[in-house]
Scaffold this motif. Structure first.
Motif, mmCIF file in Angstrom:
data_model
loop_
_atom_site.group_PDB
_atom_site.id
_atom_site.type_symbol
_atom_site.label_atom_id
_atom_site.label_comp_id
_atom_site.label_asym_id
_atom_site.label_seq_id
_atom_site.Cartn_x
_atom_site.Cartn_y
_atom_site.Cartn_z
ATOM 1 N N ASP A 1 40.784 13.244 -9.074
ATOM 2 C CA ASP A 1 40.313 12.263 -10.053
ATOM 3 C C ASP A 1 40.674 10.833 -9.683
ATOM 4 O O ASP A 1 40.329 9.901 -10.401
ATOM 5 C CB ASP A 1 40.869 12.603 -11.442
ATOM 6 C CG ASP A 1 40.304 13.910 -11.971
ATOM 7 O OD1 ASP A 1 39.168 14.246 -11.590
ATOM 8 O OD2 ASP A 1 40.994 14.590 -12.751
ATOM 9 N N ASP B 1 39.458 12.840 -15.389
ATOM 10 C CA ASP B 1 40.411 12.044 -16.156
ATOM 11 C C ASP B 1 41.719 11.960 -15.367
ATOM 12 O O ASP B 1 42.354 12.979 -15.108
ATOM 13 C CB ASP B 1 40.629 12.730 -17.519
ATOM 14 C CG ASP B 1 41.575 11.951 -18.416
ATOM 15 O OD1 ASP B 1 42.172 10.951 -17.949
ATOM 16 O OD2 ASP B 1 41.718 12.343 -19.594
ATOM 17 N N THR B 2 42.132 10.755 -14.997
ATOM 18 C CA THR B 2 43.355 10.625 -14.188
ATOM 19 C C THR B 2 44.617 10.902 -15.005
ATOM 20 O O THR B 2 45.655 11.234 -14.451
ATOM 21 C CB THR B 2 43.497 9.190 -13.623
ATOM 22 O OG1 THR B 2 43.440 8.264 -14.714
ATOM 23 C CG2 THR B 2 42.414 8.874 -12.621
ATOM 24 N N ALA C 1 40.820 17.842 -11.479
ATOM 25 C CA ALA C 1 39.424 17.492 -11.154
ATOM 26 C C ALA C 1 38.498 17.537 -12.371
ATOM 27 O O ALA C 1 37.372 18.016 -12.279
ATOM 28 C CB ALA C 1 38.899 18.402 -10.039
HETATM 29 CA CA LIG Z 1 42.400 15.101 -14.346
#
Ligand SMILES: [Ca+2]
Ligand SMILES: [Ca+2]
Length: 327
Positions: A163, A296-297, A293
Motif C-alpha cells: 500500500d 490503506d497504509t 494490500a
Molecule cells: Ca493496508
C-alpha cells in the motif's frame, strides 16, 4: 448513482489493469515506469501519476530512458520535465532541479511558437525512433509516463508495503515478506536479512541476501544469484508454477495464484527485492512485512493475529520465521 458506480468501476479497473510497466534498477529502492493512457494534457498526466502515488517520469540516464522507451506503443507521452518556471531552462517539475540527462531531438527544445514548455517523448511510428520534444502543456498527448517507487525490501533494508507505507526494519534471519492470509493459504514468501559489515554494536544495519517463494508444493530459493527449485511433495494446488529468468546479476521471478500474478525483481548489486502484483483477488488478503494490500497504509503494521502492532519493531519481529535456520 449509476454514473457514480460506473465511474468507480472504471477507476478500479484502471488500477487493477496494472498498465504495462518496466523496472528501472539504477536507484534504491528501484523505480518502475508505468504508462497512463490518454488523451491527456500535461496536467492531466501529472494528476494521474500522482493519484497512483507516483510522479511524471524523470529519466536520468540512458538505461532509464531505454526502459521508458520500451513501454511506448506509438505517439507522444508526457514527461515530468518543464521550463514553465524559467523559459529555456528545463527542470524536473517536482524539485525544479536542472535536468541531468536528456534525449532531445535535434533542434529541440526551441520553444516552438513561444508556447512549448512541457517535454514529451515520442515513439515515431514510421522511423522507429524515440526522442524528446516539447509541446504546449495544454495540448493533449496519447498519454503520460509515471515513475513510481516499487514495493519490497531494499538497502538498509528499507521496506515499502504494497500500500506504499515506507519504513526501516533491521531484523536478522528469516521473515515472512508476505503470504496468502486466507484460510486456504496457497503461497508464502520469506526473506532473509543479514548484518552488514558496517554495523556497529550500537547500530546494526542489515541487508537482504535471500528469499524463498513457496507456492503449493513448489518452491524456489534465491540466495544471492544461486537459485534452487523443487517440490515439497505436498498436495497440488491450483497455483501455477514459479517461473524464473536470470539476466546478469538480476533475477526475475513470477508466480500466479487466483488470477493474480506476483512479480519479483531481485537486484543483487543493490540487495533490492522489488515486488508487484497484478490482480484483485488478494486485495486485503495478504499479510506479512508488506502489509495487507487493501489500499490503506494505516493498517499495514498488523501482527500475525491481525492486531495492530504498537511500533515497527513489534511488527517486524512478529513476522520472524522461528523454525528456519539462517545460512
Ligand atoms: Ca493496508
Ligand atoms: Ca519553453
Amino acid at each position: 448513482m449509476m454514473l457514480r458506480l460506473l465511474l468507480i468501476l472504471a477507476v478500479t479497473s484502471l488500477i487493477q489493469a496494472a498498465p504495462n510497466e518496466r523496472f528501472v534498477e539504477e536507484t534504491s529502492p528501484s523505480n518502475v515506469y508505468r504508462v497512463v493512457e490518454g488523451p491527456l494534457t500535461w496536467n492531466d498526466a501529472k494528476a494521474k501519476c500522482e493519484a497512483m502515488d507516483c510522479k511524471l517520469a524523470q529519466p536520468k540516464s540512458v538505461q532509464a530512458n531505454d526502459a521508458l522507451k520500451a513501454l511506448l506503443v506509438k505517439g507522444y507521452y508526457w514527461l515530468g520535465i518543464t521550463d514553465l518556471n524559467h523559459e529555456g531552462r528545463f527542470t524536473y517539475y517536482t524539485d525544479d532541479q536542472d535536468i541531468v540527462y536528456d534525449n532531445w531531438n535535434a533542434g529541440v527544445p526551441n520553444n516552438g511558437n513561444g508556447t512549448e514548455h512541457c517535454a514529451n517523448v515520442i515513439l515515431h511510428s514510421t522511423f522507429n525512433y524515440s526522442t524528446w520534444f516539447t509541446s504546449n502543456c495544454s495540448e493533449v498527448n496519447e498519454g503520460g509516463i509515471c515513475e513510481c517507487r516499487t514495493s519490497g525490501a531494499s538497502g538498509d533494508p528499507h521496506m515499502r508495503t504494497f500500500d506504499g507505507r515506507a519504513y526501516t526494519f533491521q531484523g536478522i534471519c528469516w521473515y515472512t515478506l508476505f503470504k496468502d492470509c486466507t484460510d486456504k493459504s496457497r503461497f508464502d514468501v520469506t526473506i532473509m536479512f543479514e548484518p552488514r559489515e558496517d554495523s556497529t554494536p550500537d547500530q546494526v544495519r542489515t541487508r537482504t541476501i535471500a528469499f524463498n517463494v513457496t507456492v503449493g508444493n513448489q518452491y524456489a530459493i534465491v540466495n544471492g544469484l544461486d537459485v534452487t527449485t523443487g517440490s515439497t511433495g505436498g498436495k497440488m494446488t491450483d497455483a501455477k508454477v514459479i517461473t524464473i529468468q536470470q539476466e546478469d546479476k538480476n533475477i526475475k521471478l513470477h508466480f500466479t495464484s487466483k488470477n493474480t500474478t506476483f512479480s519479483f525483481n531481485w537486484t543483487l548489486r543493490l540487495h533490492a527485492l522489488d515486488v508487484s502484483y497484478n490482480g484483485s483477488f488478494y486485495k486485503g488478503k495478504l499479510c506479512g512485512l508488506m502489509g495487507n494490500a487493501d489500499g490503506d497504509t494505516r493498517n499495514d503494521f498488523q501482527n500475525p493475529d491481525r492486531s495492530i502492532a504498537k511500533d515497527v519493531l513489534e511488527f517486524g519481529e512478529s513476522w520472524k520465521v522461528n523454525d528456519k535456520k539462517c545460512f
